[in-house]
Design a protein around this motif. Structure first.
Motif, short mmCIF file in Angstrom:
data_model
loop_
_atom_site.label_atom_id
_atom_site.label_comp_id
_atom_site.label_asym_id
_atom_site.label_seq_id
_atom_site.Cartn_x
_atom_site.Cartn_y
_atom_site.Cartn_z
N THR A 104 0.82 -1.22 0.00
CA THR A 104 0.00 0.00 0.00
C THR A 104 0.85 1.27 0.00
OG1 THR A 104 -0.14 -0.09 2.43
CG2 THR A 104 -1.90 -1.16 1.18
N ALA A 105 2.16 1.12 -0.21
CA ALA A 105 3.07 2.28 -0.15
C ALA A 105 2.72 3.31 -1.21
CB ALA A 105 4.51 1.82 -0.31
N ASP A 106 2.76 4.60 -0.80
CA ASP A 106 2.51 5.68 -1.75
C ASP A 106 3.64 6.70 -1.75
OD1 ASP A 106 2.14 6.77 0.74
OD2 ASP A 106 0.08 7.47 0.37
N GLY A 107 4.78 6.34 -1.18
CA GLY A 107 5.92 7.24 -1.17
C GLY A 107 7.09 6.64 -0.42
N VAL A 108 8.20 7.37 -0.42
CA VAL A 108 9.42 6.88 0.21
C VAL A 108 9.25 6.63 1.71
CG1 VAL A 108 11.82 7.47 0.75
CG2 VAL A 108 10.91 7.90 -1.54
N PRO A 109 8.53 7.49 2.47
CA PRO A 109 8.37 7.20 3.91
C PRO A 109 7.78 5.82 4.18
CG PRO A 109 7.74 9.46 3.47
CD PRO A 109 7.96 8.81 2.13
N ALA A 110 6.80 5.41 3.38
CA ALA A 110 6.21 4.09 3.58
C ALA A 110 7.22 2.99 3.29
CB ALA A 110 4.98 3.93 2.68
N LEU A 111 8.04 3.19 2.25
CA LEU A 111 9.08 2.20 1.95
C LEU A 111 10.05 2.08 3.12
CD1 LEU A 111 10.10 2.88 -1.78
CD2 LEU A 111 8.53 1.16 -0.89
N LEU A 112 10.42 3.19 3.71
CA LEU A 112 11.36 3.16 4.83
C LEU A 112 10.75 2.44 6.03
CD1 LEU A 112 12.80 6.79 4.60
CD2 LEU A 112 13.97 4.67 4.01
N VAL A 113 9.47 2.72 6.31
CA VAL A 113 8.81 2.04 7.43
C VAL A 113 8.78 0.54 7.20
CG1 VAL A 113 6.58 1.70 8.58
CG2 VAL A 113 7.41 4.02 8.13
N ALA A 114 8.43 0.13 5.97
CA ALA A 114 8.36 -1.29 5.65
C ALA A 114 9.73 -1.95 5.75
CB ALA A 114 7.79 -1.48 4.25
N ARG A 115 10.77 -1.25 5.26
CA ARG A 115 12.11 -1.82 5.30
C ARG A 115 12.62 -1.95 6.74
NH1 ARG A 115 14.27 -4.80 1.50
NH2 ARG A 115 16.27 -3.78 1.12
N ILE A 116 12.30 -0.97 7.59
CA ILE A 116 12.74 -1.05 8.98
C ILE A 116 12.05 -2.22 9.69
CG2 ILE A 116 12.64 0.11 11.22
CD1 ILE A 116 13.03 2.76 9.65
N ALA A 117 10.74 -2.35 9.50
CA ALA A 117 10.02 -3.47 10.12
C ALA A 117 10.54 -4.80 9.60
CB ALA A 117 8.52 -3.33 9.85
N GLN A 118 10.76 -4.84 8.30
CA GLN A 118 11.29 -6.05 7.68
C GLN A 118 12.66 -6.41 8.24
OE1 GLN A 118 12.41 -5.60 3.50
NE2 GLN A 118 11.22 -7.43 2.98
N GLY A 119 13.52 -5.42 8.38
CA GLY A 119 14.86 -5.67 8.88
C GLY A 119 14.88 -6.10 10.34
N LEU A 120 14.08 -5.45 11.18
CA LEU A 120 14.04 -5.82 12.59
C LEU A 120 13.57 -7.26 12.77
CD1 LEU A 120 12.54 -2.57 14.18
CD2 LEU A 120 14.85 -3.47 14.52
N SER A 121 12.54 -7.65 12.05
CA SER A 121 12.03 -9.01 12.19
C SER A 121 13.01 -10.02 11.64
CB SER A 121 10.67 -9.15 11.50
OG SER A 121 10.75 -8.85 10.12
N THR A 122 13.71 -9.66 10.56
CA THR A 122 14.73 -10.57 10.02
C THR A 122 15.87 -10.74 11.01
OG1 THR A 122 14.19 -9.93 7.74
CG2 THR A 122 16.34 -10.96 8.12
N GLY A 123 16.31 -9.65 11.59
CA GLY A 123 17.38 -9.73 12.58
C GLY A 123 17.00 -10.58 13.78
N ALA A 124 15.75 -10.44 14.22
CA ALA A 124 15.29 -11.25 15.36
C ALA A 124 15.24 -12.73 15.00
CB ALA A 124 13.91 -10.77 15.80
N ALA A 125 14.88 -13.02 13.75
CA ALA A 125 14.64 -14.41 13.37
C ALA A 125 15.90 -15.17 12.96
CB ALA A 125 13.64 -14.46 12.21
N LEU A 126 16.88 -14.49 12.35
CA LEU A 126 18.00 -15.21 11.76
C LEU A 126 18.75 -16.06 12.78
CD1 LEU A 126 19.49 -12.66 9.20
CD2 LEU A 126 18.26 -14.78 8.72
N GLY A 127 19.04 -15.48 13.93
CA GLY A 127 19.74 -16.26 14.94
C GLY A 127 18.93 -17.43 15.42
N ALA A 128 17.62 -17.21 15.64
CA ALA A 128 16.75 -18.28 16.12
C ALA A 128 16.62 -19.39 15.09
CB ALA A 128 15.37 -17.71 16.46
N ILE A 129 16.48 -19.02 13.82
CA ILE A 129 16.34 -20.03 12.77
C ILE A 129 17.62 -20.84 12.64
CG2 ILE A 129 15.99 -20.40 10.31
CD1 ILE A 129 14.32 -17.79 10.31
#
Length: 413
Positions: free
Chosen positions: A111-136
Motif C-alpha cells: 500500500t506504499a505511496d511514497g518513500v516514507p512508507a518504503l522506509l517504514v516497511a524496510r525497517i520493520a522487515q529488517g528488525l524481524s529478520t534480525g530477530a529471526a535469523l539467529g533463532a532459525i
C-alpha cells in the motif's frame, strides 16, 4: 576431529503435550530453512522495483541506497537486541513474532505511496529478520548440526536469488506490479507461521531474557580466533551483495540499454543463485578450503566484471558476476562452517547473530556510501569501479589474514 553427528540434538517427540501432532525433525528443519529463504526473498523483492518507484516518485540513487541500507541497519539492530532472545524464551515464540511483523511489512509495501512508507516497511522487515535469523540458524543446528550448518549457508543465497528474479517476473508480466509480489509473500509468511506452531521447541527456557535485549558483542573464547578469520571474508562478500542489491539494476540497464525489470533483477539472481549452488557443491570440502576458494573467486569475479564494464560487455559482466557468486557462496559458507560447529546449543543464536552483524554491516554501509558517490562524485560506473576495487582489496587482506593463521585449524564438515 569431533564427530558432529554424535553431538547433534536428539530427535524430539512428534507428539505435543495436548495430543497435537508435531512436525518430524527433518520436516521442521526444512520449514526453518524455508523461512530464511522467504525472509531473504522478501528483502530482495523490492530490488527490481526501485526503478519503478524512482520513476513514480522522482527520487535519486541516494534515496535508493538509503532505502536499501536502512534495511541492513534494521537487521543489525534486530540482531544486536533480539538475536539471542530465542536462547532464553525458545525458538518458536521468536519466529512466530517475526513472521507476524514480516507479514505486516508486506502489507505496508503493498500500500506504499511514497518513500516514507518504503522506509517504514524496510525497517520493520529488517528488525524481524534480525530477530529471526539467529533463532532459525540455531534451531536448525539444534535439530541436526551438520545439515543445519549447511542450511545456514545455502538458504540466504537461495532466498536472495529467488526474490530478485521472481519479483522481476511478477512485475514484468503480471498485473499490479507494486502489489502482487508482496501479497504473495504475505500468504507465504502466514503458512509458515502455521507450520512453526506445529514444531517442537528445541531449547528449554532459561532466565535472563530481558538482559539479552541490551546490545552486547560477546564471543565465547572457543570461537574468538575462528571469528577473526571469518569476519573479513563475510564483510567482503556481503559488501558485493550490497552493490548488486542497490545499484545492480541500474548497472545492467546501462550495459544492455533495456528498461526491463527482469534484467534489473537478473544480476542479483545470478550472484546469489551461483552462491547457493556453490554451497551445495562444496559442502564436502574442508571449511578452510571453501573459504580460500571464496576469496580467490571473489577477486577473480570482480576483476572480470570491472574489465567487462570498461569494454561495455554485458555478457562479460554476467560471467564475472557468476564467478563472484562462487566467491560469495564459498566465502559465506566457509565463514559459517569455520565458526558454528564450535558453539554450544545455548550460544548458537548469539554467535550466529554476530556473524550476521558483520555480514549486514558489509551489505548496508558501503552501499549507502556508493549511492552518495553516484550523485555527488563520478557517477554510476565510476562508483561501481571504485567499489569493485575496494572489494578486491578487502578480499586480498582477508586472504593474507587467512594464510597467516595456518596454525588455526578451522573445523571442517
Amino acid at each position: 576431529m569431533t564427530n558432529l553427528s554424535a553431538i547433534a540434538a536428539p530427535a524430539p517427540s512428534t507428539e505435543g503435550t495436548a495430543g497435537t501432532r508435531r512436525l518430524p525433525p527433518n520436516i521442521a528443519l526444512y520449514v526453518l530453512a524455508s523461512i530464511v529463504v522467504s525472509f531473504l526473498a522478501a528483502s530482495s523483492a523490492p530490488t527490481p522495483l526501485y526503478a519503478v518507484y524512482q520513476a513514480e516518485w522522482g527520487f535519486t540513487p541516494i534515496t535508493t541506497t538509503v532505502v536499501f541500507g536502512v534495511y541492513a541497519l534494521a537487521v543489525l539492530a534486530g540482531l544486536l537486541t533480539l538475536g539471542k532472545l530465542s536462547d532464553h524464551v525458545g525458538r518458536r515464540p521468536v519466529l512466530l513474532a517475526a513472521l507476524g511483523v514480516q507479514a505486516a511489512s508486506m502489507a505496508v509495501f503493498a500500500t506504499a505511496d511514497g518513500v516514507p512508507a518504503l522506509l517504514v516497511a524496510r525497517i520493520a522487515q529488517g528488525l524481524s529478520t534480525g530477530a529471526a535469523l539467529g533463532a532459525i540458524g540455531a534451531g536448525m543446528m539444534d535439530i541436526n548440526r551438520p545439515k543445519g550448518t549447511i542450511a545456514n549457508a545455502v538458504a540466504p543465497g537461495l532466498g536472495t536469488a529467488t526474490g530478485a528474479l521472481v519479483s522481476g517476473l511478477v512485475v514484468q508480466y503480471l498485473p499490479a506490479p507494486t502489489h502482487l509480489i508482496y501479497l504473495a509473500l504475505l500468504v507465504v509468511f502466514a503458512l509458515q507461521a502455521v507450520a512453526v506452531s506445529r514444531m517442537t521447541e528445541t531449547v528449554t527456557r532459561k532466565p535472563g531474557a530481558l538482559a539479552t535485549l541490551k546490545p552486547e558483542i560477546k564471543l565465547p573464547r572457543a570461537v574468538r580466533r575462528p571469528v577473526l578469520v571469518a569476519a573479513p571474508v563475510l564483510f567482503a562478500v556481503w559488501s558485493l551483495a550490497g552493490l548488486y542489491g542497490s545499484l545492480g539494476p541500474a548497472l545492467v540497464r546501462g550495459l544492455i540499454d533495456s528498461s526491463s525489470v527482469v534484467f534489473g533483477g537478473l544480476s542479483l539472481f545470478i550472484l546469489a543463485g551461483v552462491a547457493a549452488l556453490s554451497v551445495l557443491a562444496l559442502r564436502g570440502a574442508a571449511a578452510r578450503t571453501v573459504m580460500l576458494t571464496g576469496i580467490l573467486a571473489l577477486i577473480a569475479g570482480v576483476a572480470v566484471t570491472l574489465v567487462s564494464m570498461e569494454a561495455g560487455s554485458a555478457t562479460g559482466f554476467f560471467i564475472g558476476t557468476a564467478i563472484a557468486g562462487l566467491g560469495f557462496g564459498s566465502g559465506f559458507q566457509g565463514g559459517i562452517r569455520t565458526v558454528m560447529p564450535l558453539v554450544t546449543a545455548h550460544e548458537g543464536s548469539g554467535v550466529l547473530s554476530l556473524l550476521y552483524v558483520v555480514s549486514y554491516l558489509g551489505m548496508g554501509g558501503p552501499a549507502v556510501i556508493a549511492g552518495f558517490l553516484v550523485v555527488h562524485a563520478g557517477g554510476l560506473f565510476t562508483t561501481a569501479r571504485e567499489y569493485g576495487v575496494a572489494v578486491m582489496v578487502l578480499a586480498a587482506l582477508a586472504l593474507l589474514g587467512l594464510l597467516r593463521r595456518n596454525s588455526a585449524r578451522p573445523a571442517a564438515i
